[in-house]
Design a protein around this motif. Structure first.
Motif: not given
Length: 306
Positions: A105-107, A113-114, A92-96
């Protein structure tokens, strides 16, 4: 080491003549081109009913089935979350530009996003908590059964029956303690709890290939055995050489004779039956009783004079 043990034990298991025979025949029947579409549908049905639903356990008792179902699904959910995260398959990453949203992110590929404060985020980020609750409830039911069921208590062994439950309980409780630490205790003793949790997980992984939990890898092989039995029921049936009643598939009787010979057991007979396996179980019990009666009724033989 756990990976080696988990690979080594099935390799040895499949070298045993009975297992090797079932394994080979199961794949031969399943991959039969004439019945492959039907076999795929039946395999899916049995995977859902027998494994996902644990019907084969519920047949032995409601309490036993509930305990097994809770433990199994708790472990499945935990593994489905833990291993992809550890191996980097999902992250998981924060949305810029929007710190209030997470992107999945999968692979390495963005998959949506949520909002961080959403119900979905709460459910996802506490997935291991829900799995721990399932495992703990299942372990408690299993312990209850082993305390009140005198039959289970008499036959149980610590290494085979109690230790697996203790290890699963330890993993779940220490994992929940981590959540309690960073949620309500401002991270108090988090480092110690993380090490304690890691130790319980490592001990379980090292013990996994050699204990009762190894049936996790053996049980799916039962699907092949079921296809083999179904094929034997549809094929020609072996008839008992004593009572002339059908009792098993010809192929299964022939394979059983082959396996016994590979193991060094020979039960050839004289008379109408060429082999002991050509006699049905009912007649075997009858012959056993007749043989005992003959021994009791035969006149005693006087010892030879010197």
């Amino acid at each position: 080491f756990a990976t080696y043990g988990t690979t080594y034990r099935p390799a040895i298991w499949l070298q045993r003549p009975p297992t090797r025979m079932y394994w080979r025949r199961g794949w031969q029947v399943f991959l039969d081109a004439r019945r492959l579409p039907r076999n795929l549908a039946v395999a899916l049905q049995r995977a859902v009913v027998e494994f996902a639903g644990n019907r084969f356990i519920f047949r032995r008792g409601l309490l036993r089935g509930a305990a097994h179902w809770l433990i199994m699904w708790g472990c499945v959910v935990a593994a489905a979350i833990t291993f992809p995260l550890v191996w980097g398959w999902i992250h998981f990453e924060t949305v810029p530009g929007s710190l209030e949203h997470y992107r999945v992110f999968l692979f390495g590929v963005p998959a949506g996003s949520f909002p961080v404060a959403s119900v979905l985020a709460f459910a996802l980020f506490h997935g291991l908590v829900w799995s721990s609750f399932l495992v703990i409830a299942g372990v408690m039911l299993a312990f209850r059964r082993r305390m009140i069921d005198h039959g289970a208590a008499a036959a149980q062994q610590f290494g085979e029956d109690i230790l697996p439950l203790v290890l699963l309980l330890a993993i779940s409780v220490t994992g929940l303690m981590l959540t309690v630490s960073y949620t309500w205790m401002k991270g108090y003793a988090y480092s110690f709890l993380a090490i304690l949790h890691a130790v319980t997980v490592i001990v379980t992984l090292l013990w996994l290939p050699f204990g009762k939990l190894f049936h996790l890898f053996q049980r799916p092989a039962q699907l092949g055995v079921s296809f083999y039995k179904d094929a034997a029921e549809r094929a020609d049936q072996a008839r008992c050489r004593r009572c002339d009643r059908p009792f098993a598939g010809v192929a299964m009787v022939r394979d059983l004779i082959t396996v016994e010979r590979e193991l060094g057991f020979r039960y050839e007979l004289r008379g109408r039956a060429e082999h002991y396996q050509q006699i049905c179980p009912r007649c075997r019990r009858a012959l056993f009783g007749l043989a005992q009666a003959a021994m009791w009724t035969e006149p005693a033989v006087a010892p030879a004079e010197e």
